[in-house]
Each structure stands twice: as structure tokens, then as C-alpha cells.
Design a protein around this motif. Structure first.
Motif, PDB file in Angstrom:
ATOM      1  N   HIS A   6      10.793  56.949 -61.577  1.00  0.00           N
ATOM      2  CA  HIS A   6      11.611  58.117 -61.127  1.00  0.00           C
ATOM      3  C   HIS A   6      10.702  59.337 -61.815  1.00  0.00           C
ATOM      4  O   HIS A   6      11.052  60.509 -61.191  1.00  0.00           O
ATOM      5  CB  HIS A   6      12.967  58.136 -61.756  1.00  0.00           C
ATOM      6  CG  HIS A   6      13.771  57.324 -60.968  1.00  0.00           C
ATOM      7  ND1 HIS A   6      13.844  56.020 -61.078  1.00  0.00           N
ATOM      8  CD2 HIS A   6      14.680  57.611 -59.891  1.00  0.00           C
ATOM      9  CE1 HIS A   6      14.854  55.440 -59.987  1.00  0.00           C
ATOM     10  NE2 HIS A   6      15.287  56.765 -59.285  1.00  0.00           N
ATOM     11  N   GLU A  48      13.440  56.054 -51.302  1.00  0.00           N
ATOM     12  CA  GLU A  48      14.519  54.985 -52.100  1.00  0.00           C
ATOM     13  C   GLU A  48      13.874  53.596 -51.936  1.00  0.00           C
ATOM     14  O   GLU A  48      13.053  53.351 -50.861  1.00  0.00           O
ATOM     15  CB  GLU A  48      15.827  54.933 -51.099  1.00  0.00           C
ATOM     16  CG  GLU A  48      16.561  54.092 -51.544  1.00  0.00           C
ATOM     17  CD  GLU A  48      18.095  53.826 -50.288  1.00  0.00           C
ATOM     18  OE1 GLU A  48      18.137  54.857 -49.810  1.00  0.00           O
ATOM     19  OE2 GLU A  48      18.485  52.705 -50.266  1.00  0.00           O
ATOM     20  N   ARG A  79       6.499  56.635 -56.733  1.00  0.00           N
ATOM     21  CA  ARG A  79       7.460  57.217 -57.363  1.00  0.00           C
ATOM     22  C   ARG A  79       8.589  57.023 -56.510  1.00  0.00           C
ATOM     23  O   ARG A  79       8.686  56.746 -55.041  1.00  0.00           O
ATOM     24  CB  ARG A  79       7.226  58.609 -57.231  1.00  0.00           C
ATOM     25  CG  ARG A  79       8.209  59.561 -57.505  1.00  0.00           C
ATOM     26  CD  ARG A  79       7.736  60.512 -58.594  1.00  0.00           C
ATOM     27  NE  ARG A  79       8.883  61.486 -59.088  1.00  0.00           N
ATOM     28  CZ  ARG A  79       8.652  62.862 -58.885  1.00  0.00           C
ATOM     29  NH1 ARG A  79       7.613  63.422 -58.672  1.00  0.00           N
ATOM     30  NH2 ARG A  79       9.642  63.472 -59.453  1.00  0.00           N
ATOM     31  N   GLY A  81      12.920  58.623 -55.714  1.00  0.00           N
ATOM     32  CA  GLY A  81      13.951  59.818 -56.192  1.00  0.00           C
ATOM     33  C   GLY A  81      13.433  60.882 -55.598  1.00  0.00           C
ATOM     34  O   GLY A  81      12.869  60.805 -54.097  1.00  0.00           O
TER      35      GLY A  81
END
Lengths: 147, 87, 147, 87
Positions: A6, A48, A79, A81
Motif C-alpha cells: 500500500h 485492488e 502497489r 490502493g
């Protein structure tokens, strides 16, 4: 190094993770959040992941890449988020003895990652509307495995 | 057997929830699961034919037989990189 | 950014120099000093440049790459002087809207740079002997321009 | 005309110096320069046929005509990447 995170991706750390005296070449790819797609303006992206499966698929990708090319070290960091414009969404780094195999492995990893790793992207357009990016929703598209 | 199907991305949004419990006969396969998912969650029905089904973190074809302990997920194709935002 | 430098190359700085909201892809290549070439062990490398011409050729390479691919930003940094094992000798970074063109441009820049930019490499082998790397000394090799 | 030829890498090592002055007739071209370099610096003679010649920072073929203000350099092929040390 295989990671879903994140936190913002530090490309310097990804590079350090693959440096080696055995390697003459490091190929790094970064996917970054682009503002315009044709005429449409992106405000931000949301990623997601189905974490357990994504990590399993990335581990398999590493093994398959190592079977195909003489890879010294390999890192994939994705990554999840909310991401702003310019943020790094994904980093793939490969170190190899020579550069040809490094470019080939890095590009294959990115191409394959985008097809088989269960991570989805939602566009937040400049007008505030949200839209999932699922280009394979057309039923004529092949599934991401051999049938 | 009773399975909990995890949903992601557009599939979760359409269903309005992230887990769907389904009751399936012993020996049911992924094709049976698709049919039960479409019947049990009508809002998902139009999407079901193109959803990908994963069993124990592997993509699973329609012939794969399910077991009570199978971890099952259903989701749309991944981003694929042909559309916008990130190369 | 086009640079010849005696200082260690900071790959993070090279990446920052090509980041842009217009880009969805950054491809970075790093050439690093490898210890073994077959059975032969390298202790260090020395790079020498014909600086004025090297900068002119690198500037031309940038223009040619921009004519061939939709490049948002491009950086080439080449180190000169004495390098230790693992040091970065050259960094090429390209940002583009999409990844295919980024990989293609970055690989073309490295391949072409190695043929036309007047920078020479001297191996210092583990036994202390020194040897210039001039693979084209065979007269049958084509010169680095169209004839 | 009198030109100063810059030498690099193995060419400089073989010649034992980094600049060689050469006297050439007006209108001389790169081929004439190669002949004068081989004659003026015998240690370089075996290498001269494969040296690259640059005039004003451009690679120059043998037909290129030199002028008194030309910046001229002679050097072996660049590393090329087929041999060791860096990919």
C-alpha cells in the motif's frame, strides 16, 4: 523480492534488490499513472488485488522467467490502493549477465503479469465517475491459461 | 457442500457484496458453480459467462471438480494493459 | 538529460529526470560492471571518452529516438574513469505513454550507443593485466555509419 | 596544411602520445590522412586500416576532404558490447 504494498514504491530500493557483481545488465520497468488516455482525463486510479492468488501467480512468474533466461536477481513490486497521477503502480526489475536477455525477461514479465495476476484497476476520471478496467469482458477474449 | 465464493472488482460491485455462499452438490464442477452463481445472484448473471474462476489460487476451467475445502474466487479479467491510466 | 560524468551514477536521479504525468511507462537500463566474462575475472574497468564527440552523438541519438517513438522524456548518463565491480557504467531511461514503445526505444538506444558513441572500455583483469575492448578491430567489421 | 590528430584508447597507447601533428597537402582527404598517419607513426601502421576517423565530431569516410580548421580524431571501434565486463 515479490511484494504487494500500500506504500509508495521506491524505485531505488527495487534496483538495489537486484544489483549483483554477477550481472552486467539491469532492466527496470515502472508503470506510472498517466493523466490522459486519448481525450479522457484521469484524476486517480485505485488498484485492488486478490492478494493470496496474486502472490502465488507472481511467484510462478518468477520461476518461469528463471527457467527461460539466465536471471541473477528479479523483483516485482505492485502497489494497491489509491494512486495519484505520476505514482508508480508497478516495478519489475531483472538483473542478467547481458542486456538482451534482461530486456526480454523484463518485457515478458510485464506482459504476462498484466494478463494473469489478479490485480484490477479502477479509473477515477476527472469528472469523478469511476470505471473498472476489464478489457477482457468481451466473451471472445481468451482466458489467461491454456485451454 | 457449502462454499464461500470471493468476489472482486466489478463482480463484487455488481453483487453488492464480497462473499457469496453457495450450496452445491458433491462432485460439482466449475461449470455447476457458474450456474449456481448466476441463479443465486441475478445481478451477476450477465457477467457470469466471462468471469474467471480461481480454485486454490489457480485459474480453473469449467471441468475442474470442487471439494468442500476449495478456496473459490470469481472475478473479471485483469486489467490487461490495453486501456488507459498505466502503460 | 545527457551527461558524461566521473561521479557515481545515481539511478534514482535518472528516473526522476524522466517522470511525467504524460507517461504511463518508464524503462530504465543500467549497465553494471560484471565480475566474470566466461572464465576471466575482472578486477575493475576504465572508461575513456572523446567527450565533445560523445556528447554530439548522444544528442543525435536522442533526436533519432524521438523521431521514431513518442518519447515524453529521455536521459542518458555515461560514467567515465575507473569503475569497480557492481558500479553503474551507463544509465538509459525513457518515459513513454505505453510500455511497448518504451522497451523498444530503450533497447535501441543502448544497442546504438554501444556502436556509435566514442567511449572505450579497458578491462583490468584480476591478474592486473589491462586490455582494451575493441571488438571491431577485425577489418571485416562494418564501420558505425552507413557506407 | 598542418592538422593535429587526436588519438584515443588503443591508438593512443600504440602511438605513445595523444596528439600527432601531420602535414598534409591542401585538398587532402581522409584516405590521405590514413597514409600520412601510418607513415608518420610506424607503431600505428598495422592499426590504421581499421581505425575510425572523425572530422568535427562526425564519423568520416575516406573521401571526406579535410580543411585546415578540421578537428580530426583517430580511434579504434567502440566497445560494442560483445565482450565482457558490462552488458
Amino acid at each position: 523480492m515479490i511484494e504487494l504494498t500500500h506504500e509508495p514504491i521506491d524505485p531505488g530500493r527495487v534496483i538495489e534488490s537486484v544489483r549483483s557483481h554477477q550481472a552486467g545488465a539491469i532492466c527496470l520497468f515502472l508503470g506510472t499513472v498517466r493523466e490522459f488516455t486519448g481525450e479522457r482525463q484521469t484524476r486517480s486510479l485505485a488498484y485492488e488485488a486478490y492478494t493470496a492468488m496474486a502472490e502465488a501467480r507472481l511467484t510462478d512468474l518468477e520461476a518461469e522467467a528463471r527457467a527461460r533466461w539466465p536471471i541473477v536477481a528479479l523483483s516485482i513490486v505492485h502497489r494497491v490502493g489509491d494512486l495519484e497521477l505520476g505514482d508508480i503502480a508497478v516495478a519489475v526489475a531483472v538483473s542478467t549477465p547481458h542486456r538482451g536477455e534482461g530486456f526480454a525477461a523484463c518485457q515478458w514479465l510485464m506482459d504476462t503479469l498484466k494478463q494473469v495476476v489478479p490485480i484490477w484497476k479502477q479509473e477515477v476520471w476527472a469528472d469523478g465517475t469511476r470505471e473498472w478496467v476489464h478489457p477482457g469482458l468481451d466473451p471472445s477474449n481468451a482466458p489467461p491459461f491454456e485451454s | 457442500m457449502r462454499l464461500s465464493i470471493q468476489l472482486f472488482a466489478l463482480a463484487r460491485d455488481k453483487a453488492g457484496r464480497s462473499v457469496v455462499p453457495l450450496e452445491l452438490p458433491d462432485g460439482a464442477n466449475v461449470a455447476d458453480l457458474r450456474a449456481a452463481l448466476a441463479a443465486g445472484v441475478p445481478a451477476l448473471a450477465p457477467l457470469v459467462p466471462v468471469l474467471l474462476i480461481a480454485v486454490d489460487s489457480e485459474y480453473a476451467r469449467d471441468e475442474v471438480v470442487l471439494r468442500p475445502e476449495s478456496q473459490v474466487a470469481a472475478f473479471p479479467p485483469v486489467s490487461g494493459g490495453t486501456a488507459g491510466g498505466v502503460a
